[in-house]
Scaffold this active site. Structure first.
Site, PDB file in Angstrom:
ATOM      1  N   ALA A   1       0.253   4.864   0.683  1.00 18.01           N
ATOM      2  CA  ALA A   1      -0.842   5.484   1.418  1.00 18.01           C
ATOM      3  C   ALA A   1      -1.505   6.602   0.625  1.00 18.01           C
ATOM      4  O   ALA A   1      -0.842   7.405  -0.041  1.00 18.01           O
ATOM      5  CB  ALA A   1      -0.329   6.023   2.747  1.00 18.01           C
ATOM      6  N   ASP A   2      -2.829   6.644   0.733  1.00 15.18           N
ATOM      7  CA  ASP A   2      -3.618   7.732   0.160  1.00 15.18           C
ATOM      8  C   ASP A   2      -4.306   8.542   1.254  1.00 15.18           C
ATOM      9  O   ASP A   2      -5.080   9.445   0.967  1.00 15.18           O
ATOM     10  CB  ASP A   2      -4.639   7.193  -0.845  1.00 15.18           C
ATOM     11  CG  ASP A   2      -5.611   6.197  -0.231  1.00 15.18           C
ATOM     12  OD1 ASP A   2      -5.238   5.548   0.773  1.00 15.18           O
ATOM     13  OD2 ASP A   2      -6.725   6.046  -0.746  1.00 15.18           O
TER      14      ASP A   2
ATOM     15  N   GLU B   1      -6.496  -0.929  -6.353  1.00 14.54           N
ATOM     16  CA  GLU B   1      -7.135   0.389  -6.428  1.00 14.54           C
ATOM     17  C   GLU B   1      -6.102   1.364  -6.977  1.00 14.54           C
ATOM     18  O   GLU B   1      -4.988   1.466  -6.440  1.00 14.54           O
ATOM     19  CB  GLU B   1      -7.591   0.835  -5.050  1.00 14.54           C
ATOM     20  CG  GLU B   1      -8.294   2.169  -5.035  1.00 14.54           C
ATOM     21  CD  GLU B   1      -8.838   2.501  -3.650  1.00 14.54           C
ATOM     22  OE1 GLU B   1     -10.013   2.196  -3.392  1.00 14.54           O
ATOM     23  OE2 GLU B   1      -8.075   3.038  -2.830  1.00 14.54           O
TER      24      GLU B   1
ATOM     25  N   TYR C   1      -5.565   8.127  -7.104  1.00 16.40           N
ATOM     26  CA  TYR C   1      -6.571   9.094  -7.552  1.00 16.40           C
ATOM     27  C   TYR C   1      -6.284  10.453  -6.916  1.00 16.40           C
ATOM     28  O   TYR C   1      -5.542  10.532  -5.953  1.00 16.40           O
ATOM     29  CB  TYR C   1      -7.987   8.626  -7.180  1.00 16.40           C
ATOM     30  CG  TYR C   1      -8.184   8.304  -5.716  1.00 16.40           C
ATOM     31  CD1 TYR C   1      -7.917   7.023  -5.237  1.00 16.40           C
ATOM     32  CD2 TYR C   1      -8.583   9.277  -4.813  1.00 16.40           C
ATOM     33  CE1 TYR C   1      -8.084   6.728  -3.914  1.00 16.40           C
ATOM     34  CE2 TYR C   1      -8.739   8.986  -3.479  1.00 16.40           C
ATOM     35  CZ  TYR C   1      -8.493   7.707  -3.030  1.00 16.40           C
ATOM     36  OH  TYR C   1      -8.639   7.406  -1.686  1.00 16.40           O
TER      37      TYR C   1
ATOM     38  N   GLU D   1      -1.999  -1.180  -4.080  1.00 16.42           N
ATOM     39  CA  GLU D   1      -2.751   0.043  -4.302  1.00 16.42           C
ATOM     40  C   GLU D   1      -1.875   1.283  -4.435  1.00 16.42           C
ATOM     41  O   GLU D   1      -0.887   1.432  -3.698  1.00 16.42           O
ATOM     42  CB  GLU D   1      -3.711   0.289  -3.120  1.00 16.42           C
ATOM     43  CG  GLU D   1      -4.726  -0.816  -2.920  1.00 16.42           C
ATOM     44  CD  GLU D   1      -5.714  -0.480  -1.803  1.00 16.42           C
ATOM     45  OE1 GLU D   1      -6.880  -0.870  -1.926  1.00 16.42           O
ATOM     46  OE2 GLU D   1      -5.311   0.167  -0.815  1.00 16.42           O
ATOM     47  N   HIS D   2      -2.236   2.170  -5.381  1.00 18.09           N
ATOM     48  CA  HIS D   2      -1.905   3.601  -5.410  1.00 18.09           C
ATOM     49  C   HIS D   2      -0.492   3.965  -5.825  1.00 18.09           C
ATOM     50  O   HIS D   2      -0.038   5.072  -5.511  1.00 18.09           O
ATOM     51  CB  HIS D   2      -2.161   4.256  -4.041  1.00 18.09           C
ATOM     52  CG  HIS D   2      -3.491   3.968  -3.447  1.00 18.09           C
ATOM     53  ND1 HIS D   2      -3.691   3.847  -2.094  1.00 18.09           N
ATOM     54  CD2 HIS D   2      -4.709   3.771  -4.016  1.00 18.09           C
ATOM     55  CE1 HIS D   2      -4.970   3.594  -1.845  1.00 18.09           C
ATOM     56  NE2 HIS D   2      -5.611   3.541  -3.005  1.00 18.09           N
TER      57      HIS D   2
ATOM     58  N   TRP E   1       0.822  -1.214   0.000  1.00 21.84           N
ATOM     59  CA  TRP E   1       0.000   0.000   0.000  1.00 21.84           C
ATOM     60  C   TRP E   1       0.851   1.257   0.000  1.00 21.84           C
ATOM     61  O   TRP E   1       1.647   1.471   0.918  1.00 21.84           O
ATOM     62  CB  TRP E   1      -0.884  -0.009   1.251  1.00 21.84           C
ATOM     63  CG  TRP E   1      -1.895   1.089   1.367  1.00 21.84           C
ATOM     64  CD1 TRP E   1      -2.900   1.391   0.498  1.00 21.84           C
ATOM     65  CD2 TRP E   1      -2.019   2.010   2.465  1.00 21.84           C
ATOM     66  NE1 TRP E   1      -3.649   2.451   0.987  1.00 21.84           N
ATOM     67  CE2 TRP E   1      -3.130   2.843   2.186  1.00 21.84           C
ATOM     68  CE3 TRP E   1      -1.303   2.199   3.653  1.00 21.84           C
ATOM     69  CZ2 TRP E   1      -3.532   3.857   3.052  1.00 21.84           C
ATOM     70  CZ3 TRP E   1      -1.706   3.207   4.515  1.00 21.84           C
ATOM     71  CH2 TRP E   1      -2.816   4.015   4.211  1.00 21.84           C
TER      72      TRP E   1
END
Length: 200
Positions: free
Chosen positions: A143-144, A197, A200, A175-176, A141
């Site tokens: 981080a978002d 994911e 974004y 993710e990300h 991950w």
């Protein structure tokens, strides 16, 4: 057969235990490492409880696994440090060619985080060079949300890069990442469950 790793242990302490032929049991805690933890012996077990967390200091790789049979790593969280690491976890060196179908290296409940608890950076989070590796329930991950989050603040270009052949991932969460979440170069790879994911 196990060395019990406790808060305050250094990478030198941990590698000395491995050099004696011991397995590792990480107790809950945050462990700063100034050099890679080097897993070089076949069938070594590295087990963390309470999500023992490794943080690489000075841009080192947190953990490197040699191209040997049967290494089992479970219950570990690797948290990127503020200075960019080229890699956070490397399974097998670049160009690894040994076959491990009869006794594969396995990663279970191994999580990698870049940012979220504070700014962290890594070019590539996880690299799988060894053939026949099993990846079971792994969340990688960038981080978002949380602390140390921003497009360049917690820069991480690649999530998981698979170069080994016949790698199986059962529960792969990525993710990300800034460039590619997953880059799979190995032949005959399989994923049983993949969650992804996009940034974004």
């Amino acid at each position: 057969e196990f060395h019990v790793v406790k808060q305050g242990a250094t990478a030198a302490d941990i590698n000395a235990a491995l050099a004696q032929g011991l397995n590792l049991l990480f107790t809950p805690g945050i462990y700063h490492v100034d050099r890679p933890i080097e897993i070089t012996r076949a069938n070594t077990v590295v087990l963390g409880i309470g999500y023992a967390t490794l943080i690489p200091d000075g841009g080192v790789t947190a953990m490197k696994v040699a191209d040997v049979d049967g290494v089992r790593i479970a219950g570990i969280l690797i948290d990127a440090g503020p200075q960019n690491s080229e890699k956070l976890l490397e399974v097998g060196p670049e160009g690894a060619a040994a076959r491990h179908a009869g006794n594969p290296i396995s990663l279970q409940d191994v999580f990698i985080r870049i940012g979220g608890a504070g700014a962290g950076k890594a070019t590539t989070s996880m690299v799988i060079n060894s053939n026949d590796t099993l990846i079971d329930h792994t969340w990688v991950w960038r981080a978002d949300h949380g602390d140390g989050v921003g497009w360049e603040t917690n820069r991480a270009d690649y999530g998981v890069r698979v170069n080994g052949d016949d790698v199986l991932a059962t529960g792969l969460f990525v993710e990300h990442f800034n460039k590619y979440d997953v880059e799979w170069n190995g032949e005959r790879g399989r994923t049983i469950f993949f969650q992804n994911e996009k940034a974004y």
